[in-house]
Every structure is written in structure tokens, then in C-alpha cells.
Design an enzyme around this catalytic site. Structure first.
Site, PDB file in Angstrom:
ATOM      1  N   GLU A  60       0.872  -1.161   0.000  1.00  0.00           N
ATOM      2  CA  GLU A  60       0.000   0.000   0.000  1.00  0.00           C
ATOM      3  C   GLU A  60       0.916   1.220   0.000  1.00  0.00           C
ATOM      4  O   GLU A  60       1.816   1.312   0.847  1.00  0.00           O
ATOM      5  CB  GLU A  60      -0.854  -0.044   1.271  1.00  0.00           C
ATOM      6  CG  GLU A  60      -1.898   1.028   1.289  1.00  0.00           C
ATOM      7  CD  GLU A  60      -2.782   0.972   2.529  1.00  0.00           C
ATOM      8  OE1 GLU A  60      -2.726  -0.020   3.278  1.00  0.00           O
ATOM      9  OE2 GLU A  60      -3.496   1.950   2.730  1.00  0.00           O
TER      10      GLU A  60
ATOM     11  N   ARG B  50       5.021 -12.926   9.890  1.00  0.00           N
ATOM     12  CA  ARG B  50       5.667 -11.623   9.715  1.00  0.00           C
ATOM     13  C   ARG B  50       7.072 -11.647  10.278  1.00  0.00           C
ATOM     14  O   ARG B  50       7.337 -12.353  11.250  1.00  0.00           O
ATOM     15  CB  ARG B  50       4.921 -10.546  10.514  1.00  0.00           C
ATOM     16  CG  ARG B  50       3.604 -10.148  10.015  1.00  0.00           C
ATOM     17  CD  ARG B  50       2.989  -9.157  10.998  1.00  0.00           C
ATOM     18  NE  ARG B  50       3.544  -7.815  10.827  1.00  0.00           N
ATOM     19  CZ  ARG B  50       3.094  -6.974   9.909  1.00  0.00           C
ATOM     20  NH1 ARG B  50       2.131  -7.299   9.097  1.00  0.00           N
ATOM     21  NH2 ARG B  50       3.625  -5.764   9.806  1.00  0.00           N
TER      22      ARG B  50
ATOM     23  N   LYS C 153       4.423   0.790   9.374  1.00  0.00           N
ATOM     24  CA  LYS C 153       4.550   2.047   8.649  1.00  0.00           C
ATOM     25  C   LYS C 153       3.977   3.218   9.443  1.00  0.00           C
ATOM     26  O   LYS C 153       4.517   4.318   9.407  1.00  0.00           O
ATOM     27  CB  LYS C 153       3.840   1.940   7.296  1.00  0.00           C
ATOM     28  CG  LYS C 153       4.704   1.268   6.251  1.00  0.00           C
ATOM     29  CD  LYS C 153       4.014   1.248   4.905  1.00  0.00           C
ATOM     30  CE  LYS C 153       2.974   0.151   4.873  1.00  0.00           C
ATOM     31  NZ  LYS C 153       2.444  -0.092   3.518  1.00  0.00           N
TER      32      LYS C 153
HETATM   33  P1  ATP Z   1       2.717  -2.264   8.098  1.00  0.00           P
HETATM   34  O1  ATP Z   1       2.006  -3.131   9.073  1.00  0.00           O
HETATM   35  O2  ATP Z   1       4.161  -2.141   8.347  1.00  0.00           O
HETATM   36  O3  ATP Z   1       2.092  -0.953   7.913  1.00  0.00           O
HETATM   37  P2  ATP Z   1       1.430  -3.484   5.904  1.00  0.00           P
HETATM   38  O4  ATP Z   1       1.238  -4.925   6.016  1.00  0.00           O
HETATM   39  O5  ATP Z   1       0.252  -2.629   6.150  1.00  0.00           O
HETATM   40  O6  ATP Z   1       2.668  -3.052   6.749  1.00  0.00           O
HETATM   41  P3  ATP Z   1       1.539  -3.437   3.076  1.00  0.00           P
HETATM   42  O7  ATP Z   1       1.999  -2.338   2.219  1.00  0.00           O
HETATM   43  O8  ATP Z   1       0.103  -3.756   3.096  1.00  0.00           O
HETATM   44  O9  ATP Z   1       2.025  -3.079   4.533  1.00  0.00           O
HETATM   45  O10 ATP Z   1       2.407  -4.729   2.842  1.00  0.00           O
HETATM   46  C1  ATP Z   1       2.749  -5.242   1.599  1.00  0.00           C
HETATM   47  C2  ATP Z   1       3.118  -6.675   1.783  1.00  0.00           C
HETATM   48  O11 ATP Z   1       4.210  -6.789   2.686  1.00  0.00           O
HETATM   49  C3  ATP Z   1       1.986  -7.478   2.366  1.00  0.00           C
HETATM   50  O12 ATP Z   1       1.867  -8.679   1.636  1.00  0.00           O
HETATM   51  C4  ATP Z   1       2.404  -7.728   3.773  1.00  0.00           C
HETATM   52  O13 ATP Z   1       1.888  -8.936   4.240  1.00  0.00           O
HETATM   53  C5  ATP Z   1       3.922  -7.747   3.666  1.00  0.00           C
HETATM   54  N1  ATP Z   1       4.523  -7.366   4.947  1.00  0.00           N
HETATM   55  C6  ATP Z   1       4.309  -6.233   5.641  1.00  0.00           C
HETATM   56  N2  ATP Z   1       4.979  -6.241   6.802  1.00  0.00           N
HETATM   57  C7  ATP Z   1       5.651  -7.410   6.858  1.00  0.00           C
HETATM   58  C8  ATP Z   1       6.533  -8.032   7.797  1.00  0.00           C
HETATM   59  N3  ATP Z   1       6.846  -7.428   8.960  1.00  0.00           N
HETATM   60  N4  ATP Z   1       7.040  -9.244   7.508  1.00  0.00           N
HETATM   61  C9  ATP Z   1       6.737  -9.843   6.355  1.00  0.00           C
HETATM   62  N5  ATP Z   1       5.918  -9.328   5.418  1.00  0.00           N
HETATM   63  C10 ATP Z   1       5.368  -8.128   5.658  1.00  0.00           C
HETATM   64 MG    MG Z   2      -1.509  -3.503   4.788  1.00  0.00          MG
END
Ligand code: ATP
Ligand code: MG
Length: 560
Positions: A40, A266, A276
Site C-alpha cells: 500500500e 511476519r 509504517k
Molecule cells: P505495516 O504493518 O508495516 O504498515 P502493511 O502490512 O500494512 O505493513 P503493506 O503495504 O500492506 O504493509 O504490505 C505489503 C506486503 O508486505 C503485504 O503482503 C504484507 O503482508 C507484507 N509485509 C508487511 N509487513 C511485513 C513483515 N513485517 N514481515 C513480512 N511481510 C510483511
Molecule cells: Mg496492509
């Protein structure tokens, strides 16, 4: 898209690969393997995303498939172009190439809208008049079943008309929404008539003012996967409970393909926050200097810090892909970086606390010396001028002649030491200031000792680094420590994670001296400064002053 630092195909294996191999062997997946990375664009990518990137891209690579980059842009008010650009450049820098053009969930808004209309026509979606608070109350919780919305049984015609009014902007934000009609009593909260569309009267970075209703992640994600022919939709474990909903949409819509969702744990690191939202808070509150501050666990921060893409990929491989959650020691990332820099980093000399040495028996203007850039690998040579006045580290000199040769392998009055890549010298005499502090050492060189062993009587105690006093370049060194002084900055319910900021996470050494061969060093070029650590040229460097970030110290001082 071309990328000249492409990651080699990884040989690591994991349970996702097992699933894919089974799918290939049983014929469940006949064509090529297609994965996707769906960020995102609401912030910069961090080390957790790096794990997901490595997994998705290298899995596709391993099975000669492709990986799409799809911006999951369904929350326009939090997203922007800066984030899109940074995400693209981070992925390229990590060494991966996405399939075709960059994709956007917003590119499917028309199709998603048509499918929403289809669900209404099938009696499987309805316009709900509950506001957010009411909807939450009706939803129940883990122990209380939900209750049906009062408008759940509207006719298809009424729902179609209302949804069209929503789309046309005739309602206010929050006044109504479109929901799937599934089961308010389901033990899985995600199936309690989930939200499909909400009204958001905001411009979208891709679609402008075309829409004032936007699909939810849950509604958009699986359908976008289907449109792109994703075979394996890999996400993190918190989406496990969403999988029945992911499958419900695919079963109830005329989608062109049936992707499957698989979850892995994760990546969490100690001494680090990886969210983020929290990283944005650090930036907004100016606790750090931007998203690419070298103390940030963002990909751009790690890059600026001097971590290499190869080291980050290696680390992601080392932590592996499993379904069990756990916290990884940040020391493991640091040691992957150290290993990579130790093997691949060019060597250079930098003096931090200078002590002037005058070579009494050297009367030439200068003598050019060639030193290998790496002790083992062929990384070329560097030219350094040897001059009458040189600088060594203050701590590399002692007046204490009782110091054992094994104990102190540096310069002692009356004894010999080798200057790296240059002569063996002998300290003859000290010059002191009014306070009695040594400000200069007069030394003599042993002729013929450049690149050659001296006679046994001149045997040096050890080798020390040095720079020419006339030719050395002034520089600034930025030394980083962990941003948090607590292993788990998120642990405390009463306190904010910002209460655990390490006040000494940045130490600036405003004046140090590097050998002149670094004059041509490029932005992001990395060096091992003997005894000081691994450093990289920062973007703040100017012609007047080089600025280096310490990527990591030479040795791990934390884990004992
Ligand atoms: P955050 O929780 O840090 O804001 P998010 O999951 O909302 O991260 P996205 O942009 O939606 O961020 O993530 C893109 C991809 O990265 C998704 O498939 C998500 O599952 C993966 N991802 C995000 N954080 C992690 C993590 N800590 N470990 C592994 N994969 C991750
Ligand atoms: Mg997300």
C-alpha cells in the site's frame, strides 16, 4: 524493466516452495507461477517488506514464473506519489524485476464496481445505512454473535438504485456503505457481512476525482489477484482469518481465475519497530531525519546506512519462511551486513584523533605508494602519497616503553611499527605542549621497507593506519547505534514506543581524516576503515567535506 544489480536465483527452500512443487506435480497449476508483491503506498518499505519482496520475487524466479508489483491503493487519503516512487526504487535496488508494467488495484476499479453490482443482483450484497459506530455494535465480538443490519433485506432494485446514488456522490461520507450478505452469526468475524465499498470524497492519486466510493482491501485483493492470474497469493499470517472471505468472493463472482492465498509469519526484529504508521510517526515528529534516516529500518534507511542489497537478501533467506511467529535478533541482520562488507568492502584509511608524526629522514616532497583496495580480492589499487608529515591515531602511540610487544602492537617510543602499505618507522622523540600532552612524534623510517620485510633488529610491533597530513581529506563520520534502547519498544501499554528512543543513537564526529584516494569516492560507495568500521559515502557529502555513515562496527560489541 531492466535492472543491472539483479538478485541471483536463490537456492533456499521453504514450505511455500513445497506447495508450489506439489501444485506443479499434481497439475493443479498448469501454466507459469505468478506471484505478486502488493504494497500500500502509504509509507516507505521496511525490513519486513524486504522479507515479503524476497519471498515473492525469488519464488517466481525459482520456478521461472513472474512476480507482479501491484500498488494496493484503496485508501487514497493516506497514499501519495512519493511513496509509490520510493517503493519502486527500493524493489529495484534490492535486485528484483517486476513483471510488465507496475499495476494498481485502482486499475481494476471499473471491474470491481461491476462485480459489486453483480453481487447485488445475486442478492449477495446490500446497501447498509448503519454508521460506523452502529455497524461496529451490530457486528458483535468473539463471544457475541452479530445482529442483522435493519436494511439487510432491501430488494435488489432498491440496492442497485442506492448503490448507484452512492457512486454518484449523492450521500455523505459515512451515511451508508455496501456490504456483502454473508452471515452475521459466523464465528469468523470477517464473514459478518463485510464492507465492500465506503464513501470517501477524496481525490485519488491515480484515478483523480472519478470515484467517491472506494473498495475495501478485502473486497479488492482477491479479485485483483484473479484478474492478474496470480497462482499463489502470499501474505502474512494476520490474513489467515480473511482467507474464507477471500475464497467466498472468488466463489461468488464470475472471476477469470482462482488464486489461492497462503500465509507466512511476519518478520519482527527486536530493538526495532516495523509498522509504517509508527515509522511515519518518527518522521513526522522529527525524531529521525526523514524516512531514509540511516537509523530507520526502512529499505531506504538501511541503504543510506550502507547495508547492501545482498546482505539484506541473505538475511531474509537466513530467517526463513515459516508459519510460526517469533522475534528475530537484529544482531543477525547486523552480522549478515558485516559478513558481506568484510568480504566485499574496499579498504581505506581514516584517522579520527590525529597525532602528527614527522619523519626526520624523509626529505622528498612525497612518494607515491600503491596499496591493494582489498587484501584478497582483486579490486584494483589505490594511490597514496607518503609525506614527511603524517597523521596516526593518538591511541596508536605510547611513551610507555615497558608495554609488552604482544600487548601493544602499535608505536612506542624507541620501537618500530609498520605504517600500512608504507615504511617501518621508529619513534625517536616526542614534542609536548604546555600541558605536557604529546602533540608530535619525531620518527625515522627504515629505508627499503616498503613492501619488504626489515632486518630482524627492526622488526615492527605491528601495523597501524595513517594518512598524509598534507593530502588527507577532511570528513565527517556519523556513527549510529540502535534507535531504541529497549528490546521491545512496543511492549508497554502505558507508554509510547517513542519513550524508548535511544538518545545516543547518532554520534557525529565532525572532523576526521581520510586518505586522498577517497576524493573520487562516489555516493553510496562503501569502505572498510581499518579498525573503525564499515562506512559509506552519504548524500550530504560535498566537495569541501565528505560525509560517511558507519554501516556497522568491525566487530559485534553487543552480543557476548
Ligand atoms: P505495516 O504493518 O508495516 O504498515 P502493511 O502490512 O500494512 O505493513 P503493506 O503495504 O500492506 O504493509 O504490505 C505489503 C506486503 O508486505 C503485504 O503482503 C504484507 O503482508 C507484507 N509485509 C508487511 N509487513 C511485513 C513483515 N513485517 N514481515 C513480512 N511481510 C510483511
Ligand atoms: Mg496492509
Amino acid at each position: 524493466m531492466k535492472n543491472d544489480n539483479s538478485a541471483p536465483v536463490s537456492t533456499a527452500t521453504n514450505f511455500i516452495h513445497q506447495i508450489i512443487e506439489d501444485d506443479i506435480n499434481t497439475g493443479k497449476v498448469a501454466g507459469q507461477i505468478v506471484t505478486r508483491f502488493p504494497p500500500e503506498p502509504n509509507g516507505y518499505l521496511h525490513i519486513g517488506h524486504a522479507k515479503s519482496i524476497c519471498l515473492n520475487f525469488s519464488t517466481a524466479q525459482k520456478y521461472q514464473g513472474v512476480c507482479n508489483l501491484r500498488f494496493d491503493d484503496t485508501n487514497p487519503e493516506k497514499e501519495n506519489q512519493e511513496y509509490i516512487d520510493s517503493i519502486k526504487s527500493d524493489i529495484e535496488w534490492l535486485g528484483f524485476n517486476w513483471n510488465e508494467e507496475v499495476k494498481f488495484t485502482s486499475g481494476y476499479f471499473d471491474q470491481l464496481h461491476q462485480w459489486a453490482v453483480y453481487l447485488i443482483e445475486q442478492g449477495k450484497a446490500y446497501v447498509c445505512d448503519l454508521n460506523a459506530d452502529q455497524a461496529k455494535d451490530y457486528r458483535g465480538d468473539f463471544t457475541t454473535p452479530g445482529r442483522n443490519s435493519p436494511t439487510r433485506d432491501r430488494s435488489v432494485e432498491e440496492n442497485l438504485a442506492l448503490f448507484e446514488k452512492m457512486r454518484a456522490g449523492e450521500f455523505e461520507e459515512g451515511q451508508c456503505s455496501l456490504r456483502a450478505k454473508i452471515d452475521m452469526q459466523s464465528s469468523n468475524m470477517n464473514l459478518r457481512d463485510p464492507l465492500l465499498y465506503r464513501i470517501l470524497k477524496v481525490e485519488h492519486h491515480q484515478t483523480g476525482d472519478k470515484w467517491c466510493i472506494y473498495p475495501t482491501y478485502d473486497y479488492a485483493h482477491g479479485q485483483s489477484d484473479a484478474i492478474e492470474g496470480i497462482t499463489h497469493s502470499i501474505c502474512t499470517l494476520e490474513f489467515e482469518g480473511h482467507r474464507p472471505l477471500y475464497e467466498w468472493f472468488l466463489e461468488n463472482l464470475p472471476v477469470p481465475a482462482t488464486p489461492h492465498q497462503y500465509e507466512f509469519s511476519r518478520l519482527e526484529l527486536n530493538y526495532t519497530v516495523t509498522s509504517k504508521r509508527k515509522l511515519k510517526q518518527l518522521v513526522d515528529q522529527k525524531i529521525v531525519n526523514g524516512w531514509d534516516d540511516p537509523r530507520m529500518p526502512t529499505i531506504s534507511g538501511m541503504r543510506r546506512r550502507g547495508f547492501t542489497a545482498a546482505a539484506i537478501r541473505k538475511f531474509c533467506e537466513m530467517v526463513g519462511v515459516t508459519r510460526s511467529n517469533g522475534v528475530v535478533d537484529v544482531g543477525m541482520l547486523e552480522s549478515a551486513v558485516r559478513d558481506d562488507l568484510e568480504q566485499n568492502g574496499k579498504r581505506a584509511m581514516c584517522v579520527i584523533n590525529p597525532l602528527k608524526i614527522t619523519i626526520s629522514n624523509f626529505d622528498e616532497v612525497s612518494q607515491m605508494l600503491s596499496l591493494p583496495s582489498h587484501p584478497k580480492l582483486d579490486m584494483g589499487e589505490r594511490e597514496i602519497a607518503f609525506t614527511k608529515n603524517i597523521l596516526i591515531e593518538k591511541e596508536d602511540f605510547s611513551e610507555d616503553t615497558t608495554l609488552g610487544r604482544k600487548k601493544f602492537k602499535r608505536l612506542v617510543i624507541g620501537d618500530y611499527v609498520r605504517l600500512r602499505g608504507a615504511y617501518v618507522i621508529k619513534a625517536e622523540q616526542v614534542v609536548k605542549d604546555d600541558q605536557g600532552e604529546v602533540i608530535e612524534v619525531i620518527a625515522s623510517l627504515v629505508p627499503g621497507t616498503v613492501g619488504a620485510n626489515p632486518d630482524p633488529e627492526f622488526k615492527p610491533r605491528g601495523v597501524i593506519h595513517w594518512v598524509s597530513a598534507e593530502h588527507a581529506l577532511p570528513c565527517e563520520l556519523r556513527i549510529y547505534d540502535r534507535l531504541f534502547n529497549d528490546e521491545n519498544p512496543d511492549k508497554d501499554k502505558q507508554k509510547s514506543f517513542t519513550d524508548f528512543i535511544n538518545p545516543n543513537s547518532l554520534q557525529v564526529i565532525e572532523q576526521a581524516w581520510v586518505e586522498q584516494s577517497l576524493k573520487s569516492a562516489k555516493h553510496e560507495e562503501g569502505f572498510q576503515f581499518e579498525r573503525t568500521g564499515y562506512f559509506v559515502v552519504d548524500k550530504d557529502s560535498s566537495d569541501e567535506k565528505l560525509v560517511f555513515n558507519q554501516a556497522i562496527a568491525l566487530r559485534d560489541s553487543k552480543s557476548k
